[in-house]
Design a protein around this motif. Structure first.
Motif, mmCIF file in Angstrom:
data_model
loop_
_atom_site.group_PDB
_atom_site.id
_atom_site.type_symbol
_atom_site.label_atom_id
_atom_site.label_comp_id
_atom_site.label_asym_id
_atom_site.label_seq_id
_atom_site.Cartn_x
_atom_site.Cartn_y
_atom_site.Cartn_z
ATOM 1 N N ALA A 81 40.407 0.559 -56.957
ATOM 2 C CA ALA A 81 39.283 0.029 -57.739
ATOM 3 C C ALA A 81 38.097 0.982 -57.704
ATOM 4 N N LEU A 82 37.785 1.507 -56.522
ATOM 5 C CA LEU A 82 36.695 2.478 -56.405
ATOM 6 C C LEU A 82 36.973 3.714 -57.246
ATOM 7 N N ARG A 83 38.211 4.185 -57.199
ATOM 8 C CA ARG A 83 38.574 5.400 -57.937
ATOM 9 C C ARG A 83 38.413 5.180 -59.440
ATOM 10 N N ARG A 84 38.947 4.083 -59.938
ATOM 11 C CA ARG A 84 38.874 3.835 -61.385
ATOM 12 C C ARG A 84 37.436 3.563 -61.818
ATOM 13 N N TRP A 85 36.716 2.814 -61.001
ATOM 14 C CA TRP A 85 35.308 2.554 -61.319
ATOM 15 C C TRP A 85 34.522 3.857 -61.326
ATOM 16 N N GLY A 86 34.757 4.710 -60.333
ATOM 17 C CA GLY A 86 34.024 5.970 -60.253
ATOM 18 C C GLY A 86 34.207 6.822 -61.493
ATOM 19 N N HIS A 87 35.444 6.915 -61.981
ATOM 20 C CA HIS A 87 35.688 7.721 -63.182
ATOM 21 C C HIS A 87 35.044 7.093 -64.412
ATOM 22 N N SER A 88 35.120 5.770 -64.530
ATOM 23 C CA SER A 88 34.494 5.092 -65.663
ATOM 24 C C SER A 88 32.973 5.240 -65.620
ATOM 25 N N TYR A 89 32.422 5.098 -64.434
ATOM 26 C CA TYR A 89 30.973 5.214 -64.213
ATOM 27 C C TYR A 89 30.490 6.602 -64.605
ATOM 28 N N ARG A 90 31.189 7.625 -64.125
ATOM 29 C CA ARG A 90 30.778 8.998 -64.438
ATOM 30 C C ARG A 90 30.889 9.277 -65.937
ATOM 31 N N ALA A 91 31.956 8.802 -66.575
ATOM 32 C CA ALA A 91 32.129 9.042 -68.007
ATOM 33 C C ALA A 91 30.968 8.466 -68.805
ATOM 34 N N ALA A 92 30.537 7.263 -68.446
ATOM 35 C CA ALA A 92 29.427 6.627 -69.165
ATOM 36 C C ALA A 92 28.136 7.410 -68.975
ATOM 37 N N LEU A 93 27.872 7.844 -67.735
ATOM 38 C CA LEU A 93 26.625 8.563 -67.462
ATOM 39 C C LEU A 93 26.653 9.981 -68.004
ATOM 40 N N ALA A 94 27.806 10.653 -67.882
ATOM 41 C CA ALA A 94 27.898 12.039 -68.343
ATOM 42 C C ALA A 94 27.716 12.148 -69.850
ATOM 43 N N ALA A 95 28.006 11.070 -70.581
ATOM 44 C CA ALA A 95 27.798 11.075 -72.026
ATOM 45 C C ALA A 95 26.321 10.986 -72.388
ATOM 46 N N HIS A 96 25.493 10.568 -71.423
ATOM 47 C CA HIS A 96 24.054 10.408 -71.668
ATOM 48 C C HIS A 96 23.262 10.908 -70.453
ATOM 49 N N PRO A 97 23.368 12.196 -70.110
ATOM 50 C CA PRO A 97 22.761 12.686 -68.866
ATOM 51 C C PRO A 97 21.247 12.557 -68.813
ATOM 52 N N ASN A 98 20.588 12.531 -69.969
ATOM 53 C CA ASN A 98 19.123 12.484 -69.947
ATOM 54 C C ASN A 98 18.563 11.158 -69.442
ATOM 55 N N ILE A 99 19.360 10.093 -69.525
ATOM 56 C CA ILE A 99 18.881 8.793 -69.049
ATOM 57 C C ILE A 99 19.209 8.584 -67.573
ATOM 58 N N VAL A 100 20.001 9.476 -66.982
ATOM 59 C CA VAL A 100 20.447 9.289 -65.601
ATOM 60 C C VAL A 100 19.280 9.175 -64.616
ATOM 61 N N PRO A 101 18.225 10.000 -64.709
ATOM 62 C CA PRO A 101 17.116 9.822 -63.755
ATOM 63 C C PRO A 101 16.494 8.429 -63.812
ATOM 64 N N TYR A 102 16.470 7.820 -64.977
ATOM 65 C CA TYR A 102 15.942 6.460 -65.096
ATOM 66 C C TYR A 102 16.911 5.460 -64.478
ATOM 67 N N LEU A 103 18.198 5.641 -64.750
ATOM 68 C CA LEU A 103 19.213 4.762 -64.172
ATOM 69 C C LEU A 103 19.227 4.853 -62.654
ATOM 70 N N ALA A 104 18.958 6.046 -62.138
ATOM 71 C CA ALA A 104 19.044 6.264 -60.690
ATOM 72 C C ALA A 104 17.973 5.513 -59.912
ATOM 73 N N GLN A 105 16.986 4.968 -60.607
ATOM 74 C CA GLN A 105 15.945 4.201 -59.926
ATOM 75 C C GLN A 105 16.460 2.866 -59.409
ATOM 76 N N GLY A 106 17.619 2.448 -59.867
ATOM 77 C CA GLY A 106 18.177 1.180 -59.407
ATOM 78 C C GLY A 106 18.279 0.175 -60.535
ATOM 79 N N PRO A 107 18.922 -0.966 -60.282
ATOM 80 C CA PRO A 107 19.201 -1.923 -61.353
ATOM 81 C C PRO A 107 17.992 -2.717 -61.840
ATOM 82 N N GLY A 108 16.978 -2.863 -60.984
ATOM 83 C CA GLY A 108 15.834 -3.674 -61.393
ATOM 84 C C GLY A 108 16.271 -5.065 -61.830
#
Length: 221
Positions: A81-108
């Motif tokens: 589950a961790l492995r599959r989630w990790g790949h899915s998570y990275r794919a979503a973020l890598a498609a939009h790297p400019n928003i990653v610093p905002y996402l990295a602040q946490g879920p709020g």
């Protein structure tokens, strides 16, 4: 004479336009004025749907997080589950790297981000991890995935062999990294993720209990 028709604004249309603007201009280039211009409306029109610029950013961030697949937790072994989630998570973020610093602040207060955190934490606790350790694993995965999505390691090296030839002999092939960017970056992420999960598995067996062998890769659960 009738007024020209203007496409109706919706939250979805605003979020999609904001995401595209951030993809091209970055967070520094994003403003409600610029977004309104892209949509062909006046700035105040946006505030019928979002009270602040941060609310728009939250919606963009959450729309990206919502693309991450967390359905494996509770259905397959926590390691897979961790492995599959990790790949899915990275794919979503890598498609939009400019928003990653905002996402990295946490879920709020973002619903999709909180749902993802809930699924991961719940799946790990259900698998036997102590709550504190489940929290640590969720955090370290976020650090690892977000860091990998911020930019390309391979594209950080210029395609000029002369730069490396004399002063940096161990980097004599570094000019070729950008040419193989996808293979280098994805290979590095996969190696890191597999190594991380292997280390967690050893920690689990040392502190929680034995683990069953994983099915061969590709075998259905």
């Amino acid at each position: 004479m009738p007024r020209p028709r203007q496409a109706l604004l919706s939250r979805q249309r605003i979020v999609e336009a904001a995401a595209a603007l951030i993809d091209t201009e970055g967070l520094a280039g994003f403003s409600t004025r610029r977004l309104a211009a892209e949509l062909g409306v006046r700035g105040p029109s946006l505030y019928n749907h979002f009270a602040t610029k941060d609310e728009i950013l939250d919606a963009v961030a959450d729309s990206i997080t919502g693309q991450v697949d967390v359905s494996y937790f509770g259905k397959v072994d926590w390691r897979e589950a961790l492995r599959r989630w990790g790949h899915s998570y990275r794919a979503a973020l890598a498609a939009h790297p400019n928003i990653v610093p905002y996402l990295a602040q946490g879920p709020g207060r973002r619903p999709a981000a909180l749902a993802m955190a809930d699924a991961v934490y719940g799946g790990l606790v259900q698998a036997g991890w102590p709550p504190a350790r489940a929290t640590h694993i969720g955090a370290l995965m976020r650090y690892f995935v977000a860091g990998s999505a911020l930019g390309s390691f391979a594209r950080g090296f210029v395609e000029d062999p002369g730069l490396y030839a004399d002063q940096y002999p161990h980097l004599s092939q570094a000019h070729r990294l950008a040419e193989h960017q996808q293979r280098v970056d994805e290979g590095a992420f996969t190696l890191g993720l597999d190594t991380l999960i292997d280390g967690l598995a050893r920690t689990y067996e040392r502190t929680v209990g034995p683990l069953p062998p994983l099915p061969p890769t590709g075998e259905a659960y």
